[in-house]
Design a protein around this motif. Structure first.
Motif, mmCIF file in Angstrom:
data_model
loop_
_atom_site.group_PDB
_atom_site.id
_atom_site.type_symbol
_atom_site.label_atom_id
_atom_site.label_comp_id
_atom_site.label_asym_id
_atom_site.label_seq_id
_atom_site.Cartn_x
_atom_site.Cartn_y
_atom_site.Cartn_z
ATOM 1 N N GLU A 40 0.909 -1.362 -0.088
ATOM 2 C CA GLU A 40 -0.353 -0.056 0.106
ATOM 3 C C GLU A 40 0.963 0.906 -0.197
ATOM 4 O O GLU A 40 0.777 2.166 -0.556
ATOM 5 C CB GLU A 40 -0.653 -0.063 1.052
ATOM 6 N N ALA A 41 2.315 1.214 1.001
ATOM 7 C CA ALA A 41 2.880 2.570 0.828
ATOM 8 C C ALA A 41 3.505 2.810 -0.882
ATOM 9 O O ALA A 41 3.890 3.599 -0.503
ATOM 10 C CB ALA A 41 4.067 2.636 2.157
ATOM 11 N N GLN A 42 3.721 1.470 -0.892
ATOM 12 C CA GLN A 42 4.786 1.896 -2.447
ATOM 13 C C GLN A 42 3.779 1.889 -3.767
ATOM 14 O O GLN A 42 4.309 2.613 -3.989
ATOM 15 C CB GLN A 42 5.272 0.397 -2.939
ATOM 16 N N SER A 43 2.484 1.676 -3.370
ATOM 17 C CA SER A 43 1.023 2.464 -4.349
ATOM 18 C C SER A 43 1.608 4.058 -4.466
ATOM 19 O O SER A 43 0.974 4.259 -5.639
ATOM 20 C CB SER A 43 0.178 1.915 -4.092
ATOM 21 N N LEU A 44 1.009 4.174 -3.427
ATOM 22 C CA LEU A 44 0.918 5.452 -2.924
ATOM 23 C C LEU A 44 2.172 6.796 -3.203
ATOM 24 O O LEU A 44 2.426 7.336 -4.078
ATOM 25 C CB LEU A 44 0.353 6.025 -1.469
ATOM 26 N N ARG A 45 3.626 5.922 -3.041
ATOM 27 C CA ARG A 45 4.731 6.317 -3.616
ATOM 28 C C ARG A 45 4.787 6.664 -5.003
ATOM 29 O O ARG A 45 5.199 7.299 -5.627
ATOM 30 C CB ARG A 45 6.008 5.690 -2.973
ATOM 31 N N ASP A 46 3.955 5.212 -5.709
ATOM 32 C CA ASP A 46 4.403 5.767 -7.152
ATOM 33 C C ASP A 46 3.213 6.619 -7.490
ATOM 34 O O ASP A 46 3.346 7.805 -8.914
ATOM 35 C CB ASP A 46 3.915 4.462 -7.750
ATOM 36 N N ARG A 53 4.656 14.306 -9.874
ATOM 37 C CA ARG A 53 5.536 14.434 -10.074
ATOM 38 C C ARG A 53 6.493 14.837 -9.100
ATOM 39 O O ARG A 53 7.670 15.555 -8.855
ATOM 40 C CB ARG A 53 6.411 15.868 -11.327
ATOM 41 N N TYR A 54 6.795 13.885 -7.997
ATOM 42 C CA TYR A 54 7.365 14.400 -7.010
ATOM 43 C C TYR A 54 8.591 13.067 -6.739
ATOM 44 O O TYR A 54 8.054 12.264 -6.636
ATOM 45 C CB TYR A 54 6.343 13.924 -5.740
ATOM 46 N N ASP A 55 9.303 13.694 -6.376
ATOM 47 C CA ASP A 55 10.438 12.688 -6.006
ATOM 48 C C ASP A 55 11.272 12.691 -4.712
ATOM 49 O O ASP A 55 11.455 13.442 -4.148
ATOM 50 C CB ASP A 55 12.081 12.785 -7.463
ATOM 51 N N PRO A 68 5.179 17.417 0.046
ATOM 52 C CA PRO A 68 4.223 17.409 1.161
ATOM 53 C C PRO A 68 4.088 18.038 1.551
ATOM 54 O O PRO A 68 3.224 18.937 2.549
ATOM 55 C CB PRO A 68 4.143 15.660 1.505
ATOM 56 N N LEU A 69 5.145 17.619 3.238
ATOM 57 C CA LEU A 69 5.862 18.154 4.363
ATOM 58 C C LEU A 69 6.016 19.690 4.125
ATOM 59 O O LEU A 69 5.616 19.847 5.069
ATOM 60 C CB LEU A 69 7.409 17.555 4.848
ATOM 61 N N MET A 102 3.006 10.031 10.696
ATOM 62 C CA MET A 102 3.381 8.316 11.170
ATOM 63 C C MET A 102 2.764 7.199 10.982
ATOM 64 O O MET A 102 1.846 6.903 11.898
ATOM 65 C CB MET A 102 3.558 8.886 12.964
ATOM 66 N N SER A 103 2.881 7.088 9.934
ATOM 67 C CA SER A 103 2.441 5.578 9.505
ATOM 68 C C SER A 103 3.096 4.594 9.429
ATOM 69 O O SER A 103 4.302 4.773 9.247
ATOM 70 C CB SER A 103 1.536 5.648 8.471
ATOM 71 N N ARG A 104 3.520 3.465 9.551
ATOM 72 C CA ARG A 104 4.701 2.087 8.881
ATOM 73 C C ARG A 104 4.038 1.287 7.913
ATOM 74 O O ARG A 104 2.933 0.263 8.080
ATOM 75 C CB ARG A 104 4.228 1.879 10.027
ATOM 76 N N PRO A 105 4.587 1.248 7.632
ATOM 77 C CA PRO A 105 6.005 2.242 6.973
ATOM 78 C C PRO A 105 5.904 3.393 6.431
ATOM 79 O O PRO A 105 4.464 3.660 5.897
ATOM 80 C CB PRO A 105 6.774 1.432 5.251
ATOM 81 N N PHE A 106 6.630 4.311 6.503
ATOM 82 C CA PHE A 106 6.365 5.318 6.146
ATOM 83 C C PHE A 106 6.062 5.610 4.409
ATOM 84 O O PHE A 106 6.315 5.103 3.687
ATOM 85 C CB PHE A 106 7.497 6.870 6.532
ATOM 86 N N ILE A 107 4.166 6.547 4.482
ATOM 87 C CA ILE A 107 4.512 6.876 2.105
ATOM 88 C C ILE A 107 6.263 8.255 2.091
ATOM 89 O O ILE A 107 6.678 7.575 0.865
ATOM 90 C CB ILE A 107 3.503 7.705 2.912
ATOM 91 N N VAL A 108 6.549 8.020 2.589
ATOM 92 C CA VAL A 108 8.256 8.959 1.957
ATOM 93 C C VAL A 108 9.025 8.890 3.532
ATOM 94 O O VAL A 108 9.242 9.616 4.378
ATOM 95 C CB VAL A 108 7.723 10.301 2.104
ATOM 96 N N PRO A 109 9.815 7.497 3.450
ATOM 97 C CA PRO A 109 11.206 6.775 4.085
ATOM 98 C C PRO A 109 11.770 8.120 4.943
ATOM 99 O O PRO A 109 12.152 7.791 6.025
ATOM 100 C CB PRO A 109 11.297 5.768 3.753
#
Length: 244
Positions: A40-46, A53-55, A68-69, A102-109
């Motif tokens: 789920e986290a990887q899907s959101l990163r994609d 266009r976020y790197d 985002p932050l 603060m989710s696990r794993p982080f969407i943006v590590p």
């Protein structure tokens, strides 16, 4: 973006009926953010990379198209300046930001050791009734593991609670994991040790003075006893002389 992420997480949760991933609670009794699976986290990163266009790998966060932050930080700063006396409003926006990531794993590590995010979490912890619980949750999620500010703030909370042994353990742990900047961490540890030296010196002095007071009282009682005994002896001697 936050709504899109929430809808995606809710949809997957409903489809798979994973009740154990629905929510969790931290030690303070508040409901924490839903924990995501790695997929789920990887899907959101994609989606962040393709749609916005976020790197997340870039180190220059001020010049990228979407961070985002960064927008959370700008909004928090706006609230602080616009409502300087509204502590509740400031607390709530910091709390929302802290829990959003603060989710696990982080969407943006990389946010786990992002100084901006660490400051927001520390502010949030400081304004709660149980800041130590928030720091424990951060430690569990490895938030601030490599940032000296996180460890120093936690150590200060422990010291204020007079848990001096745990405070020293926090400093030792921070040094062992290589938190940076190291110089800042070592300086704060030295300051803590100096405070502890004065604390134990004053405690020892107070205890010594207390013993002196007890010794003085005992001596006074003993002198009074001897005077009473001498007086009694004189009275007995005078009676004997009269009878003879």
């Amino acid at each position: 973006m936050q709504r899109q992420a929430q809808k995606l997480v809710a949809k997957k949760h409903n489809a798979n009926a994973r009740a154990n991933n629905a929510s969790t609670a931290d030690d303070s009794g508040n409901t924490a953010v839903d924990f995501l699976t790695e997929d789920e986290a990887q899907s959101l990163r994609d989606r962040l990379a393709s749609e916005l266009r976020y790197d997340p790998s870039t180190s220059n966060r001020d010049n990228i198209d979407y961070d985002p932050l960064r927008y959370w930080v700008l909004y928090i700063d706006h609230i602080r300046k616009s409502y300087p006396s509204d502590s509740k409003r400031q607390f709530l926006i910091n709390e929302r930001c802290a829990r959003a990531f603060m989710s696990r794993p982080f969407i943006v590590p990389s946010y786990q050791n992002d100084a901006r995010f660490i400051r927001i979490c520390i502010y949030y912890a400081d304004k709660t009734s149980c800041p130590n619980d928030v720091f424990k949750l951060m430690s569990k999620l490895k938030v601030g593991k490599k940032v000296s500010l996180f460890w120093v703030a936690w150590a200060w909370v422990a010291e204020k609670s007079e848990d001096y042994q745990f405070t020293e353990k926090i400093f030792q742990k921070a040094l062992s994991v290589g938190a940076e900047p190291k110089k800042f961490l070592e300086e704060r540890q030295k300051q803590f040790l100096r405070r502890m030296s004065r604390h134990w010196l004053n405690a020892s002095k107070s205890e010594h003075e207390g013993n002196l007071d007890e010794d003085g009282a005992a001596a006074e009682t003993e002198n009074g006893g001897r005077e009473a005994l001498n007086s009694l002896s004189r009275e007995c001697l005078e009676r004997n002389n009269r009878s003879s």
